[in-house]
Design a protein around this motif. Structure first.
Motif: not given
Length: 204
Positions: A1-8
């Motif tokens: 699963m890719a890191v959710d950049r927007e949420r981070v």
């Protein structure tokens, strides 16, 4: 699963506010996105199959050089790695040293650092990281024995608390025949004899 950049990035903005900073000031304006990019790299191993780099193996008896069967351990020293401690989300980094006793199958030496990289690119503790590397190699290669030695410096030790800036942590994970004290001691002696390989790469 890719890191959710927007949420981070959104959560980093909240974190900056929580410590009393202004995420809108010039020096911090791009920090949430930069942290999100860094986290996508640091945690790229989450959900990735660590055994995948070992899928392509070579038969030692039916391969291209069946007259050169390995009679002892295959040792790869000085594999650089970096990870993030799951307790404080602070980095640790060092070198891994891997030895295995081949069964019927061997693997290209370039595959072993890839296994370390996948497993290190997750929230980790050093003790578990070494055990996971050993288990992955032992199960994927049907190795008669595996030894994994990690030496690393941890920022949760060097940068906080007692700030032991010169300390490093060494862990050992052994499987199969290399779990036997005599066999394990022989390999560790080989690694210690090449002491420069234990440099953790932090300039010390």
């Amino acid at each position: 699963m890719a890191v959710d950049r927007e949420r981070v990035a959104a959560l980093v903005r909240e974190l900056l506010e929580a410590i009393g900073e202004d995420p809108a000031r010039p020096g911090l304006r791009m920090t949430p996105e930069r942290v999100a990019d860094a986290y996508s790299e640091f945690f790229s191993g989450v959900g990735v199959d660590a055994a995948a780099p070992l899928a392509h193996t070579i038969s030692v008896s039916r391969g291209p050089a069946p007259d050169t069967l390995p009679s002892g351990a295959v040792v790869l020293r000085g594999i650089r790695f970096r990870s993030v401690c799951e307790h404080h989300l602070l980095p640790f980094r060092g070198r891994a040293h891997i030895a295995y006793l081949p069964g019927e199958q061997v693997v290209g030496l370039g595959a072993l650092p890839k296994v370390v990289d996948v497993l290190a690119s997750r929230p980790q503790v050093q003790e578990r990281l070494g055990e996971q590397v050993a288990d992955t190699i032992a199960s994927s290669l049907d190795a008669r024995g595996v030894l994994v030695v990690l030496e690393a410096t941890h920022e949760c030790v060097t940068m906080r608390g007692d700030q032991q800036s010169d300390s490093s942590t060494v862990t050992i994970a052994a499987r199969g025949e290399l779990a036997e004290p005599a066999a394990r001691a022989e390999i560790i002696a080989l690694l210690v004899a090449a002491r420069p390989a234990f440099d953790t790469g932090d300039g010390r």
